[in-house]
Design an enzyme around this catalytic site. Structure first.
Site, PDB file in Angstrom:
ATOM      1  N   ARG A  20      26.814   8.335  95.445  1.00  0.00           N
ATOM      2  CA  ARG A  20      28.013   8.202  94.195  1.00  0.00           C
ATOM      3  C   ARG A  20      27.976   8.464  93.323  1.00  0.00           C
ATOM      4  NH1 ARG A  20      32.779   6.283  97.333  1.00  0.00           N
ATOM      5  NH2 ARG A  20      31.177   4.074  97.633  1.00  0.00           N
ATOM      6  N   ASN A  38      32.856   9.425  99.823  1.00  0.00           N
ATOM      7  CA  ASN A  38      32.322   9.287 101.118  1.00  0.00           C
ATOM      8  C   ASN A  38      33.341  10.161 101.681  1.00  0.00           C
ATOM      9  OD1 ASN A  38      30.488   7.808 100.104  1.00  0.00           O
ATOM     10  ND2 ASN A  38      30.899   6.030 100.614  1.00  0.00           N
TER      11      ASN A  38
END
Length: 90
Positions: A20, A38
Site C-alpha cells: 500500500r 487491504n
C-alpha cells in the site's frame, strides 16, 4: 488526453510487504488520484483516477509491485469518474 477511472484488485502476496505504501508513492509520482486498501481475503483493492498514459504506467507497475510482493493477478475495470484529490492509503 482523456481522464479515466479504474477500480480493481491485486491478488497474491500483497499484504505485509509495504504494497500500500509503495502504491501511494508510485501513484503520486504518476499524478494519479485515488486510494488503496487491504481486504480481508489478503488482496488489495485500488481506485485509480488519472490520464490514460499514467494509468497504463500504474497498471504495469501493479503487475510486479514493490520488492517483497508476489503479484499473481491484477483485475482492473473501468468505472465512473471519481472526484478524488490526491492518493491515499485507507
Amino acid at each position: 488526453m482523456s481522464s479515466l477511472s479504474l477500480q480493481g484488485y491485486v491478488h497474491g502476496r500483497v499484504q505485509g510487504v509495504g504494497f500500500r505504501q509503495a502504491t501511494v508513492r508510485q501513484a503520486s509520482k504518476l499524478g494519479i488520484d485515488g486510494w488503496v486498501r487491504n481486504l480481508n481475503d489478503g488482496s488489495v483493492e485500488v481506485m485509480l483516477c488519472g490520464e490514460e498514459s499514467a494509468l497504463e504506467a500504474m497498471t504495469a507497475w501493479l503487475q510486479t509491485g514493490p520488492a517483497g510482493a508476489k503479484v499473481e493477478a491484477v483485475e482492473l475495470t473501468g468505472c465512473a469518474w471519481q472526484e478524488i484529490a490526491g492518493f491515499v492509503q485507507l
